[in-house]
Every structure is written in structure tokens, then in C-alpha cells.
Design an enzyme around this catalytic site. Structure first.
Site, PDB file in Angstrom:
ATOM      1  N   CYS A   1      -1.288  11.414  12.285  1.00 18.12           N
ATOM      2  CA  CYS A   1      -1.265  12.828  12.673  1.00 18.12           C
ATOM      3  C   CYS A   1      -2.040  13.696  11.688  1.00 18.12           C
ATOM      4  CB  CYS A   1       0.172  13.327  12.799  1.00 18.12           C
ATOM      5  SG  CYS A   1       1.127  13.211  11.269  1.00 18.12           S
TER       6      CYS A   1
ATOM      7  N   ARG B   1       5.019   8.697  24.019  1.00 11.58           N
ATOM      8  CA  ARG B   1       6.330   8.034  24.091  1.00 11.58           C
ATOM      9  C   ARG B   1       6.527   7.391  25.455  1.00 11.58           C
ATOM     10  NH1 ARG B   1       8.354  13.524  21.615  1.00 11.58           N
ATOM     11  NH2 ARG B   1       7.915  13.112  19.422  1.00 11.58           N
TER      12      ARG B   1
ATOM     13  N   ASP C   1      14.079   4.868   9.351  1.00 13.17           N
ATOM     14  CA  ASP C   1      13.545   6.068   8.715  1.00 13.17           C
ATOM     15  C   ASP C   1      14.128   6.163   7.312  1.00 13.17           C
ATOM     16  OD1 ASP C   1      11.981   8.710   9.865  1.00 13.17           O
ATOM     17  OD2 ASP C   1      13.247   9.184   8.139  1.00 13.17           O
TER      18      ASP C   1
ATOM     19  N   PHE D   1       9.447   4.874  10.991  1.00 14.24           N
ATOM     20  CA  PHE D   1       9.343   6.328  10.816  1.00 14.24           C
ATOM     21  C   PHE D   1       9.903   7.028  12.057  1.00 14.24           C
ATOM     22  CE2 PHE D   1       5.664   4.247   8.817  1.00 14.24           C
ATOM     23  CZ  PHE D   1       5.848   4.580   7.487  1.00 14.24           C
TER      24      PHE D   1
ATOM     25  N   ASP E   1       4.634   5.394  13.488  1.00 17.19           N
ATOM     26  CA  ASP E   1       4.332   6.823  13.666  1.00 17.19           C
ATOM     27  C   ASP E   1       4.669   7.550  12.365  1.00 17.19           C
ATOM     28  OD1 ASP E   1       3.707   9.312  14.740  1.00 17.19           O
ATOM     29  OD2 ASP E   1       5.721   9.592  15.557  1.00 17.19           O
TER      30      ASP E   1
END
Length: 409
Positions: A353, A225, A263, A241, A313
Site C-alpha cells: 500500500c 477481499r 497480527d 497482517f 497485506d
């Protein structure tokens, strides 16, 4: 083995022995050739080769495909309270070393990478959140959790409670029930609220450890970040996201001209809005509750280049090898659309991820997306998870986060 051992003994196949000797701490049930003694579920047992060579000691799991999770390869270890205190102290000392003063919100225990198979413990200022995914740690937690809190408080850390987030289906693989709630700690009252406030990269967030995703907040992207914030000054940013707004807030604090945070979860968007207000950044931000897969094509259809910095992300698109191909198609779809939306000279951050979406496959997908978008990618940085989520090279499961920053040329 030359010394007499009091633990039950598992004989491991040649294949399993090679796996362990290469450094991996898991022994699968398919590699167990025989047992001596009665090994209770969650208790300790020794692993030996077919020739009787000691391989290590670990937790037995009768329900899982992973029959034994090694915690030590030293035949002289005694697994008493002093052993576990040393291991907890080692994990805490590591965080203080690699995070410096930045330990008020961090991952304290990262499973196998810290020698605690199946255990995650995150710190959010004055609250700890634990998630237990192995039956061995489940049996041990009445010892571990008070020890960890005691160790931290002795080091001057204010800890007012530990909340368990065991509301995950994967516990069934160990024969464990789901649930969540406060863990009773000696000498500490049960906290009145599961909500606390953290400060990460100079930005304040409300964290609800009872109802937030995973353990309440995603700590692994902390320094990624900051990397985004350094590039955001003067730019029009689209954060896809966004969850509770972490990348968007860092971009806004970094001097972005304007940030749009997206989101699919309306509740996450509301939390992101509150976080923006708390940090005085709401004047340069707007928020959209929408499906990114539907929003990006609409933005492309509208024409032009409304953003010159896009951040992707997404949550993990795959949690098994069986679905990697379909996940790769999903990653390509959103990356391709983001690249088509950006102008030449624009900036692009993209992440995965999922451990199963290995870096080589992720890079292959990005190359294909760039080719189809008719652009070239100038790499700025390739990053991973923050160092409080340490990667063991002999345990590839600990290496899961891919994060790339590019300029589109």
C-alpha cells in the site's frame, strides 16, 4: 493574463510550468520565482508562468514544500459555496456510479483525485470520518463538512455525525496541530458513541472511528477481499497482517476449510475475534498475536505445508523515497518466506500500500523472491484499490495499492 484577478499571484518557473501543464496540481516552493500581493496561509492565489500565462488557482501553504495546491485551471471559476457544493455533488455522484448500491461504507473524498487537496472523507454507515492534511482545506472545512452532510441527507442517506481524525504527525508539515473529535454539525446532536457497524461484502464489522487505525477501517481492499474469497473454498488459509480480520473473514465466508489470522497487535486480534463471532465464522478460524517476520521462519522450520493459501497485506514499509531500498528488502523477506511455506499448486495473495514502492519495483521484488524460493508464479489477477479511491493518471500519488493473486507452480 488578460482579465483582472483579485487573487495574489505566484510566478512559476519554466520547470514548474511544465509540471502543471502536464496535469499535476502541486507547485513546489522551489519553483516559485516571485509573488505579487499578500497571500495568507491557506488562502487562494493564482499561479502564472514567467510569461504571465494563467496556470490555475489553488491553496497557499507557507509551511509546506508544496507552496500551492491547485483546485482549478479555469479562470472563470468563482470559489463560492455553489462551487464547493457542485464539487461535493460530483464526488458523491461518482461513488454512486462506480460503487452502485455499495456506498454504505466507502471513501467519499479522496484528496486531489476529487479536487480537494489534502482531504480524506470515509463513510462508515451512519458516520463520516474526515482527515485534513492541508491548511487550505483546514480553513474551508467549516463550509465543506456541513455541505457534505446536508447533500447526503438530502439524498436519503442517514448520517448522524462527522468525526475528525487529525491525529497524524504529517499535519505538522502544514503547520497544523494534531487532534481528534466530533465536528459540530448544524441541527445534529453530538453522537453518543464513535462506534458503528458496517457491512462489507456481506460481512459485518464493528468500526471504532475514534481509536481504529487511520480513519477506523481500510476500505481500499474491498473488492480484493472478494477476489480472495473466490479462491478460498476448501483451502487452509494463513492471513498475515490481518488487522481486524477482513481478508481472513472473507476467506472463511468464501468456504475455506480453516483460516488462521495473524497480527502483531493483540487489540487488533481481539477485534478480529469479535468480528468472527459476529459473523458466525469463529468455528473455522483461529487467531495468533505474533510478528509475521518471526512466525513465518518458525513455520518453515516445522516442515510440511500447513497452508495452501497465504495472504500478505502488510502496512506500508516505506513512506518516503529514501527508505525504498530497505522497504524492498522487507517485502522480499516476507514474500520469499511465504512462497517457501506454500506447496506446489498453492495460492498466494500479496500487496503493498506504499505509493513509493512503485509497481515495477514491487514486481521486480516478487520475481526475485520467486527465483530464490525455487518456484514459478502463475498470475491470476493484478488488482489495485477500489474505484472509490480513484486514480488520476496525471497525479501518480493517487496510485498506491498493488495487489497480486498467484498460483505457485
Amino acid at each position: 493574463m488578460k482579465t483582472q484577478r483579485d487573487y495574489p499571484r505566484f510566478t512559476v518557473s519554466a520547470k514548474g510550468t511544465r509540471w502543471v501543464e502536464q496535469g499535476h496540481p502541486w507547485i513546489y516552493a522551489a519553483e516559485v520565482l516571485g509573488e505579487e500581493g499578500e497571500a495568507e496561509n491557506g488562502a487562494l492565489a493564482d499561479a502564472v508562468s514567467e510569461k504571465g500565462k494563467y496556470l490555475g488557482t489553488g491553496f497557499v501553504s507557507r509551511e509546506s514544500k508544496i507552496r500551492l495546491r491547485l483546485i482549478s485551471r479555469n479562470a472563470n471559476d468563482r470559489f463560492d459555496e455553489a462551487f464547493w457544493r457542485r464539487r461535493l455533488q460530483y464526488a458523491w455522484n461518482y461513488r454512486k456510479t462506480v460503487m452502485g448500491a455499495d456506498t454504505d461504507c466507502c471513501r467519499l473524498i479522496f484528496g486531489e483525485a476529487d479536487g480537494f487537496p489534502g482531504l480524506t472523507v470515509d463513510r462508515f454507515h451512519d458516520l463520516l470520518v474526515a482527515q485534513t492534511l492541508s491548511v487550505g482545506i483546514e480553513r474551508l472545512k467549516p463550509l465543506l463538512f456541513p455541505l457534505l452532510v446536508e447533500l447526503l441527507r438530502e439524498d436519503g442517506q442517514e448520517i448522524r455525525g462527522l468525526y475528525e481524525r487529525n491525529d497524524v504527525a504529517i499535519r505538522a508539515l502544514e503547520g497544523l496541530e494534531q487532534g481528534k473529535g466530533w465536528f459540530p454539525l448544524p441541527g445534529l446532536p453530538t453522537p453518543e458513541s464513535p462506534v458503528t457497524e458496517i457491512c462489507e461484502n456481506g460481512i459485518y464489522y464493528a468500526v471504532d472511528v475514534e481509536n481504529g487505525q487511520k480513519t477506523g477501517f481500510f476500505l481500499d481492499q474491498k473488492y480484493n477481499r472478494l477476489a480472495v474469497a473466490r479462491l478460498a473454498k476448501g483451502r487452509r488459509v494463513l492471513d498475515c497482517f490481518t488487522h481486524t480480520g477482513s481478508f481472513a473473514l472473507n476467506a472463511a465466508k468464501g468456504g475455506a476449510e480453516h483460516v488462521t489470522a495473524v497480527d502483531i497487535s493483540a487489540s487488533a486480534i481481539e477485534m478480529a475475534k469479535r468480528n468472527a463471532v459476529r459473523n458466525g465464522l469463529d468455528g473455522k478460524m483461529d487467531f495468533i498475536a505474533a510478528d509475521v517476520f518471526e512466525l513465518l521462519p518458525k513455520l518453515i522450520e516445522q516442515g510440511g505445508h500447513p497452508y495452501d493459501f497465504i495472504i500478505l497485506d502488510p502496512p506500508a514499509f516505506t513512506k518516503s523515497r529514501r527508505t525504498v531500498d530497505s522497504a524492498s528488502r522487507g517485502y522480499k523477506e516476507i514474500n520469499l518466506r511465504a512462497l517457501r511455506l506454500l506447496p506446489r499448486g498453492g495460492y498466494f495473495a500479496t500487496a503493498s500500500c506504499s505509493h513509493f514502492m512503485e509497481d515495477a519495483l514491487f514486481v521486480k521484488m516478487l520475481r526475485a523472491a520467486a527465483l530464490d524460493a525455487g518456484v514459478e508464479l502463475r498470475q491470476i489477477e493484478a488488482r489495485q484499490q477500489a474505484p472509490d479511491h480513484p486514480i488520476l493518471w496525471n497525479v501518480p500519488e493517487t496510485d498506491y495499492l498493488k495487489f497480486y493473486l498467484f498460483q505457485v507452480v
